[in-house]
Design a protein around this motif. Structure first.
Motif, PDB file in Angstrom:
ATOM      1  N   VAL A  29      -1.601  33.995  -5.987  1.00 44.28           N
ATOM      2  CA  VAL A  29      -2.317  33.426  -4.842  1.00 44.28           C
ATOM      3  C   VAL A  29      -1.391  32.496  -4.055  1.00 44.28           C
ATOM      4  O   VAL A  29      -1.321  32.572  -2.820  1.00 44.28           O
ATOM      5  N   LEU A  30      -0.667  31.626  -4.760  1.00 41.35           N
ATOM      6  CA  LEU A  30       0.273  30.720  -4.084  1.00 41.35           C
ATOM      7  C   LEU A  30       1.340  31.488  -3.327  1.00 41.35           C
ATOM      8  O   LEU A  30       1.675  31.146  -2.178  1.00 41.35           O
ATOM      9  N   ALA A  31       1.874  32.530  -3.950  1.00 42.22           N
ATOM     10  CA  ALA A  31       2.913  33.328  -3.294  1.00 42.22           C
ATOM     11  C   ALA A  31       2.372  34.003  -2.042  1.00 42.22           C
ATOM     12  O   ALA A  31       3.029  33.999  -0.995  1.00 42.22           O
ATOM     13  N   SER A  32       1.177  34.558  -2.123  1.00 41.61           N
ATOM     14  CA  SER A  32       0.629  35.239  -0.947  1.00 41.61           C
ATOM     15  C   SER A  32       0.336  34.244   0.173  1.00 41.61           C
ATOM     16  O   SER A  32       0.543  34.553   1.347  1.00 41.61           O
ATOM     17  N   LEU A  33      -0.111  33.037  -0.176  1.00 42.78           N
ATOM     18  CA  LEU A  33      -0.344  32.015   0.847  1.00 42.78           C
ATOM     19  C   LEU A  33       0.975  31.553   1.466  1.00 42.78           C
ATOM     20  O   LEU A  33       1.075  31.378   2.674  1.00 42.78           O
ATOM     21  N   ALA A  34       1.985  31.353   0.626  1.00 43.88           N
ATOM     22  CA  ALA A  34       3.269  30.857   1.112  1.00 43.88           C
ATOM     23  C   ALA A  34       4.034  31.913   1.908  1.00 43.88           C
ATOM     24  O   ALA A  34       4.725  31.588   2.873  1.00 43.88           O
ATOM     25  N   LEU A  35       3.909  33.175   1.515  1.00 43.14           N
ATOM     26  CA  LEU A  35       4.704  34.225   2.144  1.00 43.14           C
ATOM     27  C   LEU A  35       4.039  34.847   3.370  1.00 43.14           C
ATOM     28  O   LEU A  35       4.700  35.534   4.139  1.00 43.14           O
ATOM     29  N   GLY A  36       2.762  34.649   3.530  1.00 43.07           N
ATOM     30  CA  GLY A  36       2.072  35.216   4.686  1.00 43.07           C
ATOM     31  C   GLY A  36       1.742  36.677   4.497  1.00 43.07           C
ATOM     32  O   GLY A  36       1.829  37.229   3.403  1.00 43.07           O
ATOM     33  N   ASN A  37       1.405  37.322   5.619  1.00 46.35           N
ATOM     34  CA  ASN A  37       0.923  38.708   5.563  1.00 46.35           C
ATOM     35  C   ASN A  37       2.013  39.753   5.401  1.00 46.35           C
ATOM     36  O   ASN A  37       1.790  40.779   4.784  1.00 46.35           O
ATOM     37  N   ASN A  38       3.180  39.549   5.970  1.00 41.06           N
ATOM     38  CA  ASN A  38       4.218  40.587   5.959  1.00 41.06           C
ATOM     39  C   ASN A  38       5.564  40.041   5.480  1.00 41.06           C
ATOM     40  O   ASN A  38       6.535  40.036   6.233  1.00 41.06           O
ATOM     41  N   PRO A  39       5.657  39.622   4.232  1.00 44.67           N
ATOM     42  CA  PRO A  39       6.953  39.117   3.767  1.00 44.67           C
ATOM     43  C   PRO A  39       7.945  40.268   3.592  1.00 44.67           C
ATOM     44  O   PRO A  39       7.567  41.409   3.350  1.00 44.67           O
ATOM     45  N   SER A  40       9.217  39.950   3.735  1.00 46.81           N
ATOM     46  CA  SER A  40      10.249  40.970   3.535  1.00 46.81           C
ATOM     47  C   SER A  40      10.315  41.314   2.045  1.00 46.81           C
ATOM     48  O   SER A  40       9.841  40.564   1.190  1.00 46.81           O
ATOM     49  N   LEU A  42      12.951  41.333   0.189  1.00 48.38           N
ATOM     50  CA  LEU A  42      13.807  40.359  -0.471  1.00 48.38           C
ATOM     51  C   LEU A  42      13.016  39.088  -0.803  1.00 48.38           C
ATOM     52  O   LEU A  42      13.154  38.527  -1.892  1.00 48.38           O
ATOM     53  N   THR A  43      12.170  38.671   0.103  1.00 47.59           N
ATOM     54  CA  THR A  43      11.345  37.486  -0.126  1.00 47.59           C
ATOM     55  C   THR A  43      10.378  37.725  -1.276  1.00 47.59           C
ATOM     56  O   THR A  43      10.189  36.853  -2.135  1.00 47.59           O
ATOM     57  N   LYS A  44       9.783  38.915  -1.323  1.00 49.69           N
ATOM     58  CA  LYS A  44       8.855  39.241  -2.422  1.00 49.69           C
ATOM     59  C   LYS A  44       9.588  39.270  -3.760  1.00 49.69           C
ATOM     60  O   LYS A  44       9.076  38.760  -4.759  1.00 49.69           O
ATOM     61  N   VAL A  45      10.782  39.853  -3.784  1.00 47.36           N
ATOM     62  CA  VAL A  45      11.569  39.904  -5.021  1.00 47.36           C
ATOM     63  C   VAL A  45      11.909  38.493  -5.484  1.00 47.36           C
ATOM     64  O   VAL A  45      11.781  38.160  -6.667  1.00 47.36           O
ATOM     65  N   ALA A  46      12.335  37.638  -4.545  1.00 42.84           N
ATOM     66  CA  ALA A  46      12.684  36.253  -4.895  1.00 42.84           C
ATOM     67  C   ALA A  46      11.463  35.501  -5.428  1.00 42.84           C
ATOM     68  O   ALA A  46      11.553  34.769  -6.423  1.00 42.84           O
ATOM     69  N   ALA A  47      10.316  35.679  -4.806  1.00 43.37           N
ATOM     70  CA  ALA A  47       9.091  35.014  -5.262  1.00 43.37           C
ATOM     71  C   ALA A  47       8.694  35.502  -6.653  1.00 43.37           C
ATOM     72  O   ALA A  47       8.318  34.701  -7.521  1.00 43.37           O
ATOM     73  N   ASN A  48       8.787  36.814  -6.878  1.00 47.27           N
ATOM     74  CA  ASN A  48       8.458  37.372  -8.195  1.00 47.27           C
ATOM     75  C   ASN A  48       9.423  36.878  -9.266  1.00 47.27           C
ATOM     76  O   ASN A  48       9.016  36.583 -10.395  1.00 47.27           O
ATOM     77  N   ALA A  49      10.707  36.774  -8.933  1.00 46.48           N
ATOM     78  CA  ALA A  49      11.705  36.280  -9.892  1.00 46.48           C
ATOM     79  C   ALA A  49      11.410  34.828 -10.257  1.00 46.48           C
ATOM     80  O   ALA A  49      11.482  34.440 -11.424  1.00 46.48           O
ATOM     81  N   GLY A  50      11.080  34.028  -9.262  1.00 44.80           N
ATOM     82  CA  GLY A  50      10.744  32.627  -9.525  1.00 44.80           C
ATOM     83  C   GLY A  50       9.520  32.504 -10.410  1.00 44.80           C
ATOM     84  O   GLY A  50       9.483  31.682 -11.338  1.00 44.80           O
ATOM     85  N   ALA A  51       8.513  33.308 -10.145  1.00 38.82           N
ATOM     86  CA  ALA A  51       7.286  33.280 -10.958  1.00 38.82           C
ATOM     87  C   ALA A  51       7.592  33.713 -12.394  1.00 38.82           C
ATOM     88  O   ALA A  51       7.091  33.112 -13.345  1.00 38.82           O
ATOM     89  N   LEU A  52       8.414  34.737 -12.540  1.00 40.79           N
ATOM     90  CA  LEU A  52       8.771  35.217 -13.878  1.00 40.79           C
ATOM     91  C   LEU A  52       9.497  34.133 -14.676  1.00 40.79           C
ATOM     92  O   LEU A  52       9.178  33.900 -15.845  1.00 40.79           O
ATOM     93  N   ILE A  53      10.435  33.467 -14.052  1.00 40.77           N
ATOM     94  CA  ILE A  53      11.182  32.406 -14.742  1.00 40.77           C
ATOM     95  C   ILE A  53      10.234  31.291 -15.175  1.00 40.77           C
ATOM     96  O   ILE A  53      10.334  30.779 -16.293  1.00 40.77           O
ATOM     97  N   ALA A  54       9.298  30.929 -14.323  1.00 40.94           N
ATOM     98  CA  ALA A  54       8.318  29.887 -14.681  1.00 40.94           C
ATOM     99  C   ALA A  54       7.459  30.341 -15.852  1.00 40.94           C
ATOM    100  O   ALA A  54       7.167  29.551 -16.762  1.00 40.94           O
ATOM    101  N   MET A  55       7.077  31.603 -15.872  1.00 43.54           N
ATOM    102  CA  MET A  55       6.223  32.118 -16.944  1.00 43.54           C
ATOM    103  C   MET A  55       6.988  32.217 -18.268  1.00 43.54           C
ATOM    104  O   MET A  55       6.404  32.036 -19.337  1.00 43.54           O
ATOM    105  N   LEU A  56       8.297  32.515 -18.225  1.00 44.78           N
ATOM    106  CA  LEU A  56       9.081  32.612 -19.451  1.00 44.78           C
ATOM    107  C   LEU A  56       9.093  31.291 -20.209  1.00 44.78           C
ATOM    108  O   LEU A  56       8.941  31.258 -21.429  1.00 44.78           O
ATOM    109  N   LYS A  57       9.256  30.187 -19.500  1.00 41.98           N
ATOM    110  CA  LYS A  57       9.277  28.873 -20.147  1.00 41.98           C
ATOM    111  C   LYS A  57       7.941  28.613 -20.832  1.00 41.98           C
ATOM    112  O   LYS A  57       7.890  28.163 -21.976  1.00 41.98           O
ATOM    113  N   ASN A  58       6.854  28.930 -20.140  1.00 44.21           N
ATOM    114  CA  ASN A  58       5.526  28.740 -20.741  1.00 44.21           C
ATOM    115  C   ASN A  58       5.352  29.622 -21.969  1.00 44.21           C
ATOM    116  O   ASN A  58       4.758  29.204 -22.962  1.00 44.21           O
ATOM    117  N   SER A  59       5.867  30.831 -21.911  1.00 44.51           N
ATOM    118  CA  SER A  59       5.752  31.753 -23.041  1.00 44.51           C
ATOM    119  C   SER A  59       6.491  31.204 -24.258  1.00 44.51           C
ATOM    120  O   SER A  59       5.987  31.244 -25.383  1.00 44.51           O
TER     121      SER A  59
END
Length: 148
Positions: A29-40, A42-59
């Protein structure tokens, strides 16, 4: 209760699966709000990578919490509470030199490295003055029966 079961029960009791789903949805939800309707792309990949790294620490934190809870559960049973250490030591022996076990390996992993987990159990054993196991609390036969 089997030693391995106590770890999985701890995940359920601590609601780790539910927390992961909630966090994942929140990040989407945060990523979709921050990235808007038509993110590139590359932007989607970067956002997904950031989310994955955050989730790994929690795991990794959840795995350590489950290990610690498992230790406490086993303290109230007939099993030696350090029994899970044997599993991690076996993993280390099988892994050999295939990994350096460095900070990057741990940072990119969903679980703490086996040596970190052995060290954690050793600290718990020392902190709680738990003696080395004997036949009365290692219960190898019961443990092997549990694996079937």
């Amino acid at each position: 209760m089997c030693i391995r079961d106590s770890h999985e029960i701890a995940h359920a009791e601590n609601r780790h699966g539910t927390q992961h789903m909630t966090n994942s949805l929140g990040l989407e939800v945060l990523a979709s709000l921050a990235l808007g309707n038509n993110p590139s792309e590359l932007t989607k990949v970067a956002a997904n990578a950031g989310a994955l790294i955050a989730m790994l620490k929690n795991s990794r934190e959840d795995e350590t919490e489950a290990d610690n809870s498992s230790f406490e559960y086993l303290r109230s049973s007939n099993y030696w509470p350090g029994g899970i250490k044997k599993f991690f030591e076996k993993m280390l022996a099988e892994k050999g030199n295939r990994s350096t076990g460095g900070k990057l390996d741990e940072w990119m992993s969903t679980h703490p490295l086996p040596q970190s987990r052995v060290d954690n159990v050793n600290n718990l054993l020392r902190k709680n003055n738990i003696p080395s196991p004997g036949p009365q609390n290692l219960m190898e036969t019961e443990y092997k029966d549990c694996l079937l």
